[in-house]
Design a protein around this motif. Sequence first.
Motif: not given
Length: 471
Positions: A210-217, A239-245
Motif C-alpha cells: 500500500e505504501e509503495l502504491e501511494r508513493r508511485v502515484v 525499481h519500485v516494480n522490482r521491489v514490489t515483485t
Amino acid sequence: MAIEEYKAGIDVVGDVAAWGAHFCLFYETREDLLDTLISYCKSGLESGEYCLWIVAEPLTVNEARDALKGAVPDLDRHLDSSRLEIVPARDWLFPGGTFDGKRATNSWHEKLASLSGKGYAGVRVTGDTTGLSKQNWSPFCEYEDGLNEVIGNQRLAVLCTYPLEGCGAPQILDVVRTHQFVLAKRHGNWVVVETAALKRAKAELKKLTEELERRVVERTSDLQRTSEALREAQAELAHVNRVTTMGQLAASISHEVMQPIAAGINNAQAALHWLDAQTPNLEEARQALGHAVNDGNRATDVISRIRALIKKAPPRKEAIETNEAILEVIGLAHGEVVKNNVSVQTQLAEALPPIQGDRVQLQQVILNLMVNAVEAMSSVSEGSRELLIGTGKDPSGVLVTVRDSGPGLSPESFDRLFDAFYTTKPSGMGMGLSICRSIVEAHGGRIWASRGVGPGATFQFTLPLAGAPQA
C-alpha cells in the motif's frame, strides 16, 4: 527443463509442495491417522523417495506395515531394498524411555549423511508423538524447533502427527509455533491453521505494498513536466516494480536462501560427527565439508542475484547471454511456481548470440511476465497449470517467448495491456507491463501479446544483438 515437483499425497496440501517442509497433523481417530500416513508414504514410494515411518503406540510396526501393504501391493520389494523403514518411536526418539533432543538431532545428521548419494528422489519422514510424556514436552518442542534447521535445503519433508485428545491449548500453541504450517482432521474434514509468523508476514507485505502504491502515484503525478523528470520517474517506477515483485515473492525467496544455508549447517554437523568418532573418518568429513562449501557458494549466488535485482543503480550496457539470464530468474521464482502448482518448462535455443543491454532490467521483464503468468493460472485447475519459456533467433536479434495455460486475454483488455495504470487485477498498480514495454523499447526491441489457439496467453519480445544499431 521442468521444475521438479514434490507430490505431498495429502488432499488439503495439494499435489505439489515445496521440499524442506516441516508440517504437522492433529488427528482424532486412528482411521484418520492411517488414511493420511498411508497416502503420504505411498506417494513417496511411487516417486522414488526414501520413506521413514516412526510408529508410536498403540499403533505397532506390524499394524502399520499391514495397513500400508493394502495400498502398496509391492511393499515387500521396497522393504527389501531399504527404500522404506517402519520403526517404533521408542527406538528412534525414546531409547531407554527418555528423550534426548541432542541425541535425536545427531541421529538425523547421521541418517541424512548415510542416505546422501544413494540416488533417492527425496526423503520423506513421518512420526507420531503419542508416547510423549509431559516432562519431555518442553525439550521435545525445542527439538522440533531446531529440526527446521536440519531440514533446510534437503530434499526432505517431515510430517509430525499429534493426537488431539492428548493436546491441550498450550501444547497446540507450541506445535503451531514450531512448524511451518499445521493441518487438522476432525470428523473426516480438513482444517489448515496459519502460523502467527505467516500472518505477520502477510500483514507487513500488505502494508508495504500500500505504501509503495501511494508513493508511485504521488511520484508519477509530480514527474510528468519535463522529459528529464519523466526519465527519472521511469527509472524509479522500474525499481519500485522490482521491489514490489520481490516483496510478493518474499516467502518463496527466503526459502530459496535458507535452503543452502541450512544444508551447509547440516553438512558441517555431519563433518563434526565424523571427526568426533572414536576413529575419525577423515574422508567422510572431507566430503561433508566440501558439500558445506558448495552450499555456502550457492547461498551467496542467490543473495547476489537478489541484491542485483533490488539495487537501485543506473542502467549498464553489456553483452548478455539470454539463456543464462532467464535461468537465473527461473531459479529465483522457483519457490513461487512450486507453491502455486505450476509446471515450468524451457525451450532454449542453443548457440544464441549475445545481446546488448542492462542485465537487471531485462531480467525484470522476464520476472514480471512469469509472475503475471502464475497469477493468471490461479483460476485454472492445478493439473493444467503450465508455463513455457522459450528463446530463439529472430531476424532482428533474439526472440523470447513466455506462454501460460491460463484463461487467456479478453478482447476488451487486449489493446490496453501495455497502457500505464491499466490492470485487470483488483489490487494491481497496472504498471508491470507498461514498464516491460519501456525497458524493451529502450533496448531497441519490441514486445507484444497474442491470444493464439487454445487456452492461455503468449507474450513475446525481441532484443537486438550486441553491436547492432538500436532505434
